[in-house]
Scaffold this motif. Structure first.
Motif: not given
Ligand SMILES: [Mg+2]
Length: 263
Positions: A10-12, A217, A8, A212
């Motif tokens: 974003d934010d991963t 996910d 992933d 995340d």
């Molecule tokens: Mg994400």
């Protein structure tokens, strides 16, 4: 035998939440300078108004299905060749101005023109604040060459590609980049995972998904029977979705991959 890793974005790999937070902070400081209001209270008010407005538009179910959040709506251009994205492109200018203007109103300030200025400023601040986790490139360097890598990200192709342009070191690591808005359905829909497997000519048992978000996910991976790693940096509570592995730092992936070699 794991041959590929689906990441992933974003934010991963990219720290989107921090980028958004910093963009809000910088934009709200402008309001503090003009009106002396508490920037954090304004941020909270604008976020609340934005969420409410965003869910009121006819594009809302589309944005949920593709996976585009209200704060992406605050800075994305949505220059995608698709009717739904064209609708979004038409909606977002008023959405942004309204979110900022209503946020100011919640602080007792009636100034739609300034609301417009802040709405215009926020996208520039978001672009100027691209944060990446400190371990992202180290981990990608370690895995590149040992595994095939695919980026599986929800969002508008225009906006996700913008994120990749402002952090240009990420894209070259990946053999394939799959963006939900280009495919037509977002995670957790099994079809986008199947599509990614087809692109790599791999079977679900040969891939592990790292992300995340439990509801996109991890849920999506489990629906197609793919192993998953939940990166939970902020000690979030787990819900009914069960990842195969849970980690706090991406470097914990190495030992998971080692253990899977023995299977
Ligand atoms: Mg994400």
């Amino acid at each position: 035998m794991i041959k590929a890793i689906f990441f992933d974005l974003d934010d991963t790999l990219l720290w989107d939440q921090k980028s958004v937070k910093e963009a809000f902070a910088a934009t709200c400081r402008a309001a503090q300078q003009k009106y002396g209001i508490d920037p954090e209270a304004l941020e909270e008010a604008v976020r609340k108004e934005a969420r409410e407005l965003y869910s009121s538009y006819e594009t809302y179910s589309f944005t949920q299905m593709i996976g585009i959040n209200p704060f992406e709506g605050m800075w994305g251009n949505f220059l995608d060749d698709d009717d739904n994205f064209r609708k979004m492109k038409g909606i977002v200018p008023a959405y942004r101005q309204e979110a900022w203007t209503r946020g100011l109103q919640a602080m007792g300030i009636e100034d739609p023109e300034f609301g417009y200025e802040l709405a215009e400023r926020f996208p520039a601040e978001r672009r100027n604040n691209p944060f990446v986790y400190e371990e992202t490139f180290k981990v990608l360097d370690e895995l590149k060459g040992k595994y095939q890598l695919l980026l599986l990200t929800n969002g508008s192709p225009d906006l996700q590609n913008t994120k990749l342009e402002i952090t240009p070191e990420i894209a070259p690591y990946f053999d394939h980049i799959v963006i939900s808005g280009a495919f037509g359905r977002g995670k957790p829909d099994p079809s986008i995972f199947e599509h990614a497997l087809t692109l790599m000519s791999l079977h679900k048992d040969e891939v592990i998904m790292v992300g995340d978000n439990l509801m996109t996910d991890i849920l999506g991976a489990s629906r197609v029977g793919m192993k998953s790693v939940w990166i939970n940096r902020h000690n979030k509570e787990r819900n009914e979705v069960v990842p195969d592995y849970e980690i706090k730092h991406l470097e914990e992936l190495y030992s998971i991959l080692e253990s899977l070699k023995k299977e």
